[in-house]
Design an enzyme around this catalytic site. Structure first.
Site, mmCIF file in Angstrom:
data_model
loop_
_atom_site.group_PDB
_atom_site.id
_atom_site.type_symbol
_atom_site.label_atom_id
_atom_site.label_comp_id
_atom_site.label_asym_id
_atom_site.label_seq_id
_atom_site.Cartn_x
_atom_site.Cartn_y
_atom_site.Cartn_z
ATOM 1 N N THR A 1 1.815 -18.795 -72.212
ATOM 2 C CA THR A 1 2.573 -17.567 -71.941
ATOM 3 C C THR A 1 1.856 -16.818 -70.835
ATOM 4 O O THR A 1 0.741 -16.319 -71.020
ATOM 5 C CB THR A 1 2.668 -16.693 -73.196
ATOM 6 O OG1 THR A 1 3.398 -17.406 -74.207
ATOM 7 C CG2 THR A 1 3.393 -15.388 -72.888
ATOM 8 N N LYS B 1 10.460 -15.718 -72.807
ATOM 9 C CA LYS B 1 9.373 -15.479 -73.762
ATOM 10 C C LYS B 1 9.063 -13.984 -73.853
ATOM 11 O O LYS B 1 8.730 -13.470 -74.930
ATOM 12 C CB LYS B 1 8.124 -16.256 -73.336
ATOM 13 C CG LYS B 1 6.907 -16.067 -74.259
ATOM 14 C CD LYS B 1 7.172 -16.530 -75.682
ATOM 15 C CE LYS B 1 5.983 -16.269 -76.620
ATOM 16 N NZ LYS B 1 4.848 -17.177 -76.386
ATOM 17 N N LYS C 1 -1.954 -9.131 -74.804
ATOM 18 C CA LYS C 1 -1.871 -9.797 -73.499
ATOM 19 C C LYS C 1 -0.412 -10.031 -73.124
ATOM 20 O O LYS C 1 0.016 -9.747 -71.996
ATOM 21 C CB LYS C 1 -2.645 -11.117 -73.543
ATOM 22 C CG LYS C 1 -2.686 -11.892 -72.222
ATOM 23 C CD LYS C 1 -1.588 -12.938 -72.102
ATOM 24 C CE LYS C 1 -1.810 -14.102 -73.040
ATOM 25 N NZ LYS C 1 -0.807 -15.187 -72.821
#
Length: 290
Positions: A97, A172, A240
């Protein structure tokens, strides 16, 4: 059967690479900590390499699942990076990701070399990786995706191309935005039930069958009630990911007020010492507030 390299053997990559080997693919692994690569090779019968370039040499597909933008660049670019070892016609599949910006940067670098590139971040957590039940969100050229899909399917519950390069990463982000709000809502509901003196597990047995039901409720409510968070997707990684979402929201003009708020709640969880706790630990913050 394909010749495959897998770069990154964390809680996701280790079992994903194992599924590839179990499916009959010839797999060579690379990990920054070489002992883990050696352990994987001993268990699954594959090979291990000292650098991403060595792992990628002669392979049809190179899969990666590392930490962040900089980690991804480090295993792709440079004289020891995977691209230096990949031949024209090979395909790089990134399960990390990361930002859509780094995805498009690496897509362009790969294309200049005649290498295909698919951004393919995953959802489903450690359990999904171990059980081969991941949701895989993909971006890239349609013909390249078609080549990679049969390989990814060995650890996928669902795998779909959403558009051109970067579309997988953007999808995502949608996934993480939705999860953030759901987990906060679930935490508040459970906390309210506790404070009201209800049998919260009994409550969830009922409300999970109606409109309040969700994956988070089904898979996390018991451990949340029991105050157990030593599993699943870590708060550090969620922050993150949410940082990527918020920065991209600023670039695109998307308003993300709840996401920004929950990100700060996760910061509070980190301050409680919960950086490695599961994302469902948002309820710990509420309990700490009284």
């Amino acid at each position: 059967m394909a010749r495959v390299a897998f770069l990154g053997l964390g809680v996701m990559g280790y079992p994903m690479a194992g599924h590839l080997a179990a499916a009959g693919h010839s797999v060579t692994v690379y990990n920054r900590t070489s002992a883990k690569a050696e352990k994987w090779a001993a268990k699954h019968g594959g090979g291990h390499a000292a650098t991403p370039r060595e792992a990628a040499e002669g392979k049809d597909f190179v899969m990666a699942c590392v930490g962040n933008d900089d980690d991804l660049r480090s295993v792709v670019l440079g004289e020891d990076g995977a691209l230096a070892g990949m031949a024209s016609g090979a395909v790089f599949v990134d399960h990390t990701t990361v930002s859509a910006a780094v995805t498009r940067e690496l897509y362009a670098a790969a294309k200049d070399q005649g290498v295909g590139f698919v951004d393919a971040p995953v959802s489903g957590g450690q359990a999904g990786a171990e059980n081969g039940q991941l949701g895989i969100m993909c971006g890239g050229d349609e013909d390249i995706y078609a080549q990679a899909e049969p390989v990814m399917e060995v650890y996928a519950k669902a795998c779909k191309r959403l558009g051109e390069s970067g579309a997988g990463q953007l999808t995502k982000m949608v996934n993480q935005i939705c999860i953030a709000g759901l987990v906060q809502g679930l935490s508040e509901g459970l906390h309210f039930g506790e404070k009201a003196g209800l049998d919260v597990k009994a409550v969830v047995e009922v409300i999970s069958q109606g409109a309040a039901g969700s994956w988070q409720m089904a898979n996390r409510y018991e451990t949340m009630v029991d105050d157990k968070f030593d599993h699943g997707f870590a708060v550090d990684w969620m922050r993150k990911d949410l940082d990527i979402c918020l920065r991209t929201g600023e670039e695109t003009g998307a308003a993300l007020p709840v996401t920004a708020l929950v990100d700060q709640f996760y910061k509070d969880v980190q301050n409680l010492g919960g950086g490695r706790w599961d994302t469902s630990s948002l309820i710990k913050r509420l309990r700490a507030l009284g």
